[in-house]
Design a protein around this motif. Structure first.
Motif, PDB file in Angstrom:
ATOM      1  N   PHE A   1     -16.410  -1.595  -5.197  1.00 32.87           N
ATOM      2  CA  PHE A   1     -16.654  -1.299  -3.775  1.00 32.87           C
ATOM      3  C   PHE A   1     -15.356  -1.367  -2.978  1.00 32.87           C
ATOM      4  O   PHE A   1     -14.989  -0.426  -2.267  1.00 32.87           O
ATOM      5  CB  PHE A   1     -17.674  -2.275  -3.198  1.00 32.87           C
ATOM      6  CG  PHE A   1     -17.950  -2.057  -1.737  1.00 32.87           C
ATOM      7  CD1 PHE A   1     -18.956  -1.196  -1.324  1.00 32.87           C
ATOM      8  CD2 PHE A   1     -17.201  -2.706  -0.762  1.00 32.87           C
ATOM      9  CE1 PHE A   1     -19.208  -0.988   0.027  1.00 32.87           C
ATOM     10  CE2 PHE A   1     -17.440  -2.498   0.593  1.00 32.87           C
ATOM     11  CZ  PHE A   1     -18.445  -1.629   0.983  1.00 32.87           C
ATOM     12  N   HIS A   2     -14.648  -2.489  -3.097  1.00 36.01           N
ATOM     13  CA  HIS A   2     -13.460  -2.686  -2.267  1.00 36.01           C
ATOM     14  C   HIS A   2     -12.268  -1.890  -2.766  1.00 36.01           C
ATOM     15  O   HIS A   2     -11.479  -1.382  -1.966  1.00 36.01           O
ATOM     16  CB  HIS A   2     -13.132  -4.177  -2.198  1.00 36.01           C
ATOM     17  CG  HIS A   2     -14.170  -4.980  -1.495  1.00 36.01           C
ATOM     18  ND1 HIS A   2     -14.336  -4.928  -0.130  1.00 36.01           N
ATOM     19  CD2 HIS A   2     -15.125  -5.829  -1.962  1.00 36.01           C
ATOM     20  CE1 HIS A   2     -15.343  -5.725   0.222  1.00 36.01           C
ATOM     21  NE2 HIS A   2     -15.837  -6.268  -0.869  1.00 36.01           N
ATOM     22  N   GLY A   3     -12.148  -1.763  -4.080  1.00 35.53           N
ATOM     23  CA  GLY A   3     -11.035  -0.997  -4.628  1.00 35.53           C
ATOM     24  C   GLY A   3     -11.126   0.468  -4.263  1.00 35.53           C
ATOM     25  O   GLY A   3     -10.137   1.089  -3.821  1.00 35.53           O
ATOM     26  N   PHE A   4     -12.308   1.060  -4.410  1.00 35.29           N
ATOM     27  CA  PHE A   4     -12.510   2.475  -4.092  1.00 35.29           C
ATOM     28  C   PHE A   4     -12.411   2.705  -2.593  1.00 35.29           C
ATOM     29  O   PHE A   4     -11.900   3.732  -2.139  1.00 35.29           O
ATOM     30  CB  PHE A   4     -13.873   2.921  -4.613  1.00 35.29           C
ATOM     31  CG  PHE A   4     -14.016   4.412  -4.763  1.00 35.29           C
ATOM     32  CD1 PHE A   4     -12.912   5.244  -4.848  1.00 35.29           C
ATOM     33  CD2 PHE A   4     -15.276   4.997  -4.824  1.00 35.29           C
ATOM     34  CE1 PHE A   4     -13.035   6.619  -4.993  1.00 35.29           C
ATOM     35  CE2 PHE A   4     -15.424   6.369  -4.963  1.00 35.29           C
ATOM     36  CZ  PHE A   4     -14.301   7.180  -5.049  1.00 35.29           C
ATOM     37  N   GLU A   5     -12.864   1.727  -1.814  1.00 40.38           N
ATOM     38  CA  GLU A   5     -12.767   1.811  -0.352  1.00 40.38           C
ATOM     39  C   GLU A   5     -11.297   1.926   0.069  1.00 40.38           C
ATOM     40  O   GLU A   5     -10.927   2.738   0.926  1.00 40.38           O
ATOM     41  CB  GLU A   5     -13.388   0.559   0.274  1.00 40.38           C
ATOM     42  CG  GLU A   5     -13.671   0.678   1.742  1.00 40.38           C
ATOM     43  CD  GLU A   5     -15.089   1.111   2.057  1.00 40.38           C
ATOM     44  OE1 GLU A   5     -15.382   1.304   3.241  1.00 40.38           O
ATOM     45  OE2 GLU A   5     -15.901   1.246   1.119  1.00 40.38           O
ATOM     46  N   TYR A   6     -10.478   1.112  -0.555  1.00 42.71           N
ATOM     47  CA  TYR A   6      -9.041   1.101  -0.245  1.00 42.71           C
ATOM     48  C   TYR A   6      -8.373   2.408  -0.658  1.00 42.71           C
ATOM     49  O   TYR A   6      -7.568   2.975   0.096  1.00 42.71           O
ATOM     50  CB  TYR A   6      -8.390  -0.080  -0.956  1.00 42.71           C
ATOM     51  CG  TYR A   6      -6.933  -0.290  -0.618  1.00 42.71           C
ATOM     52  CD1 TYR A   6      -6.569  -0.801   0.632  1.00 42.71           C
ATOM     53  CD2 TYR A   6      -5.940   0.006  -1.537  1.00 42.71           C
ATOM     54  CE1 TYR A   6      -5.239  -1.008   0.952  1.00 42.71           C
ATOM     55  CE2 TYR A   6      -4.601  -0.197  -1.217  1.00 42.71           C
ATOM     56  CZ  TYR A   6      -4.251  -0.706   0.023  1.00 42.71           C
ATOM     57  OH  TYR A   6      -2.931  -0.903   0.333  1.00 42.71           O
TER      58      TYR A   6
END
Length: 209
Positions: free
Chosen positions: A36-41
């Motif tokens: 979630f957070h990696g792809f968001e970034y």
């Protein structure tokens, strides 16, 4: 002697569960959060450029970290005292489905919005800031918020965490309940057609008009 034997028996059950149930559920949780957070970034970099992206785009705050730590603590305590609670696989799998659905909705919102999608509320209109009304935005006005609500609650359903499921639902809903009217105050100033759009399309958060 009996309390000792009970504790030993519970420890044995917990060890057995940890080799299968906990390892699966916790690994799913870890991967869900990381993705979630990696792809968001990465998407923030794609649409806004690396020079305009900070670590805030990871959407990780002190309150968020605390909530996740408490949810893991709840999981471990319940695994020890009520290991059978974590064995409801239909609930856990439904939570996994929520995580996937929430992730897809959230990322569709970002990709569809493109440069118009930002993690911070825009109080000043910029040239690239357009009102997006097609794709997933034709179904709900705030698909990014809808996706995050489903995703965050889904992580706790996936862990079979009853307390955190309720807590995440209440806290996240209340956050968007306060954020959406504030954000839409500026959107109505930026876009004359927003009023009609808001009447036609629901917000995407239950009980938030």
């Amino acid at each position: 002697m009996k309390p000792f034997l009970y504790t030993l028996n519970q420890f044995g059950k917990m060890t057995e569960l940890f080799s299968h149930t906990a390892s699966r559920q916790l690994s799913q949780m870890f991967f869900a959060v990381l993705f979630f957070h990696g792809f968001e970034y990465l998407l923030a970099i794609v649409f806004h450029g690396k020079s305009n992206v900070t670590l805030k785009s990871l959407l990780i705050s002190q309150q968020y970290i605390l909530a996740m730590i408490l949810s893991i603590l709840e999981y471990l305590l319940e695994l020890y005292f009520s290991p059978e609670l974590k064995e409801h696989w239909w609930i856990s799998n439904f939570g996994l489905l929520m995580v996937v659905v929430g992730e897809v909705i959230r990322k569709l919102a970002i990709i569809t919005g493109g440069r118009a999608f930002t993690h911070l509320i825009q109080r000043y209109h910029e040239e690239h800031h357009k009102l997006v009304t097609h794709g997933v935005y034709s179904i709900v006005r705030h698909p990014g918020y809808t996706g995050f609500l489903i995703w965050s609650v889904g992580t706790q359903v996936m862990l079979c965490n009853p307390v955190s499921t309720v807590a995440f639902t209440v806290v996240v809903w209340n956050f968007f309940h306060r954020r959406i009217p504030y954000e839409e105050y500026f959107l109505r100033q930026f876009f004359g057609e927003y009023e009609e759009f808001a009447k036609r399309v629901p917000s995407g958060i239950p009980f938030v008009m």
